[in-house]
Design an enzyme around this catalytic site. Structure first.
Site, PDB file in Angstrom:
ATOM      1  N   ASP A  95       0.855  -1.225  -0.050  1.00 53.51           N
ATOM      2  CA  ASP A  95      -0.074   0.063  -0.077  1.00 53.51           C
ATOM      3  C   ASP A  95       0.978   1.218  -0.033  1.00 53.51           C
ATOM      4  O   ASP A  95       2.019   1.063  -0.118  1.00 53.51           O
ATOM      5  CB  ASP A  95      -1.045  -0.085   1.230  1.00 53.51           C
ATOM      6  CG  ASP A  95      -1.899   0.812   1.000  1.00 53.51           C
ATOM      7  OD1 ASP A  95      -2.277   1.401  -0.068  1.00 53.51           O
ATOM      8  OD2 ASP A  95      -3.040   1.097   2.162  1.00 53.51           O
ATOM      9  N   HIS A  96       0.260   2.584  -0.046  1.00 47.51           N
ATOM     10  CA  HIS A  96       0.881   3.886  -0.215  1.00 47.51           C
ATOM     11  C   HIS A  96       2.381   3.892   0.418  1.00 47.51           C
ATOM     12  O   HIS A  96       2.866   3.533   1.132  1.00 47.51           O
ATOM     13  CB  HIS A  96       0.188   4.637   1.181  1.00 47.51           C
ATOM     14  CG  HIS A  96      -1.066   4.951   0.845  1.00 47.51           C
ATOM     15  ND1 HIS A  96      -1.522   6.052  -0.049  1.00 47.51           N
ATOM     16  CD2 HIS A  96      -2.395   4.304   1.217  1.00 47.51           C
ATOM     17  CE1 HIS A  96      -2.720   6.081  -0.229  1.00 47.51           C
ATOM     18  NE2 HIS A  96      -3.285   5.191   0.401  1.00 47.51           N
ATOM     19  N   GLU A 169      -2.441   9.029   5.934  1.00 56.68           N
ATOM     20  CA  GLU A 169      -2.287   7.708   5.904  1.00 56.68           C
ATOM     21  C   GLU A 169      -0.731   7.406   6.063  1.00 56.68           C
ATOM     22  O   GLU A 169       0.002   7.961   5.286  1.00 56.68           O
ATOM     23  CB  GLU A 169      -2.588   7.097   4.570  1.00 56.68           C
ATOM     24  CG  GLU A 169      -2.489   5.588   4.338  1.00 56.68           C
ATOM     25  CD  GLU A 169      -3.250   4.580   4.763  1.00 56.68           C
ATOM     26  OE1 GLU A 169      -3.187   3.417   4.633  1.00 56.68           O
ATOM     27  OE2 GLU A 169      -4.361   4.879   5.320  1.00 56.68           O
ATOM     28  N   HIS A 212      -9.186   9.322   3.994  1.00 56.28           N
ATOM     29  CA  HIS A 212      -8.669   8.070   4.782  1.00 56.28           C
ATOM     30  C   HIS A 212      -8.983   8.424   6.172  1.00 56.28           C
ATOM     31  O   HIS A 212      -9.364   9.416   6.742  1.00 56.28           O
ATOM     32  CB  HIS A 212      -7.192   8.051   4.942  1.00 56.28           C
ATOM     33  CG  HIS A 212      -6.388   7.562   3.435  1.00 56.28           C
ATOM     34  ND1 HIS A 212      -5.493   8.342   2.981  1.00 56.28           N
ATOM     35  CD2 HIS A 212      -6.767   6.548   2.752  1.00 56.28           C
ATOM     36  CE1 HIS A 212      -5.098   7.502   1.748  1.00 56.28           C
ATOM     37  NE2 HIS A 212      -5.944   6.553   1.687  1.00 56.28           N
ATOM     38  N   HIS A 249      -9.895   4.561  -2.582  1.00 55.31           N
ATOM     39  CA  HIS A 249      -9.437   4.882  -1.277  1.00 55.31           C
ATOM     40  C   HIS A 249     -10.013   5.523  -0.491  1.00 55.31           C
ATOM     41  O   HIS A 249     -10.949   6.067  -0.913  1.00 55.31           O
ATOM     42  CB  HIS A 249      -7.851   5.652  -1.559  1.00 55.31           C
ATOM     43  CG  HIS A 249      -6.778   4.889  -2.138  1.00 55.31           C
ATOM     44  ND1 HIS A 249      -5.679   4.574  -1.263  1.00 55.31           N
ATOM     45  CD2 HIS A 249      -6.565   4.323  -3.474  1.00 55.31           C
ATOM     46  CE1 HIS A 249      -5.001   3.662  -1.991  1.00 55.31           C
ATOM     47  NE2 HIS A 249      -5.120   3.523  -3.268  1.00 55.31           N
ATOM     48  N   ASN A 271      -9.676  -0.377  -0.816  1.00 55.79           N
ATOM     49  CA  ASN A 271      -9.128  -0.480   0.271  1.00 55.79           C
ATOM     50  C   ASN A 271      -9.756  -0.391   1.757  1.00 55.79           C
ATOM     51  O   ASN A 271     -10.845   0.515   1.765  1.00 55.79           O
ATOM     52  CB  ASN A 271      -7.985   0.461   0.408  1.00 55.79           C
ATOM     53  CG  ASN A 271      -6.926   0.389  -0.722  1.00 55.79           C
ATOM     54  OD1 ASN A 271      -7.145  -0.337  -1.440  1.00 55.79           O
ATOM     55  ND2 ASN A 271      -5.876   1.191  -0.699  1.00 55.79           N
TER      56      ASN A 271
END
Length: 340
Positions: A95-96, A169, A212, A249, A271
């Site tokens: 992920d990120h 995030e 997020h 997201h 996600n």
């Protein structure tokens, strides 16, 4: 089934796009949360995606060294063994990853998978994410081009985030404002730089108001219908219908209607982290509060080993998180859609 091969992962994404459903991508931080994710997918008869963020990988690497690559590799290797016992296909994803962590995370993992592929094995991960949302679009796409070439050589799919997702995030944060909406021009520039599959397959995390973390209704305006505009704008320019595979997201707290609209407009991956974190932790808190004098040695007593045994509360946490994963597959319509 074993972890999905590149061919199976591509088939998973193609099936999702054609069938207008998406796979939950579940962030994991431990063997326990991995087991919960796999169990949830299996009980839903859904293929799925398990992903590890930079912070999750650092945690997995242990607090002595906090090595992200070690943590990611260790869990991926464990997942390759464990997944063989589950009747669903699982893709592994990172992920990120922002610019300042590429050299300490994604690039070493790409090199590792390339070495495996050169030796006749499959890649360790099936996809990696480059989060260039904090960069200018020009710099973002320049880095993405290089990463896409490396990913293609390792039989890996790249995920790119071209414009900001709100909230925070793993240390990357963006304000909740009008910049949270990708424009058709942004999408066209992305297609010009990365191609539409000819330079390697990629997933596109476009922004349509996503945030997020946890938020209450009214704090942000989601516009999943924007994804249709992006696809149509690029299709008109390049002559390829429905050109993008979109990622959703910041999906925690989204309404079913918002999710449904996103699916109709090309989302193939969504996600989940915040909701599954809470699902895992909630029964643990309940157990500790209900069994306070058992999990602690209160007033010189000895406590109750059966109450503080990690297996006791760990099983409750796994079951709760697995149920939330199953619920996500139902919302995203992947339940019952596994490749047999």
């Amino acid at each position: 089934m074993p972890i999905a091969t590149p061919e199976v992962y591509n088939e998973m994404l193609d099936r999702a796009k054609a069938g207008k459903f998406a796979y939950p991508a579940i962030n994991v931080t431990s063997s326990q949360t991995l087991n919960a994710a796999l169990r949830g997918f299996a009980e839903a008869e859904s293929d799925g995606i398990v992903q590890i963020s930079t912070g999750g990988a650092e945690f997995l690497g242990g607090q002595y060294s906090k090595d992200m690559v070690t943590g990611a590799v260790a869990l991926a290797e464990y997942a390759h063994i464990l997944a063989e016992k589950y009747p669903v296909n699982i893709a592994l994803h990172t992920d990120h990853c922002p610019k300042d962590k590429l050299d300490g995370y994604v690039r070493p993992l790409l090199a590792l998978s390339k070495k495996r592929v050169d030796a006749g094995l499959g890649p360790l991960f099936q996809s990696h994410m480059w989060d260039g949302s904090a960069e200018t679009l020009a710099d973002n796409l320049e880095i993405a081009q290089d990463l896409l070439e490396q990913a293609r050589a390792a039989h890996i799919i790249l995920e790119v985030e071209i414009t900001p997702t709100g909230g925070e995030e793993d240390g990357v944060s963006h304000e909740i404002n009008d910049s949270l909406y990708t424009t058709v021009d942004d999408a066209i520039r992305t297609a010009e730089a990365l191609g539409l599959g000819d330079k390697g397959r990629y997933l596109l995390a476009a922004s349509f108001g996503n945030v997020h973390g946890v938020y209450k209704p009214g704090n942000v305006v989601l516009r999943p219908e924007l994804l249709k505009e992006l696809n149509e704008g690029v299709a008109a320019r390049f002559g390829k219908a429905s050109p993008f595979d979109f990622v959703f997201h910041g999906g925690s707290g989204s309404t079913e209607q918002e999710i449904r609209t996103a699916l109709e407009n090309g989302v193939v991956k969504m996600n989940l982290d915040t909701d599954t974190q809470y699902a895992f932790t909630r029964p643990v808190a309940d157990h500790m509060l209900r069994n306070y004098d058992g999990v602690l040695k209160v007033d010189g007593e000895v406590g109750d080993k059966k109450k503080y045994d990690p297996r006791t509360w760990g099983k409750l946490a796994e079951a709760s998180m697995a149920a939330r994963v199953t619920e996500a597959t139902q919302h995203l319509r992947s339940a019952g859609n596994r490749i047999k």
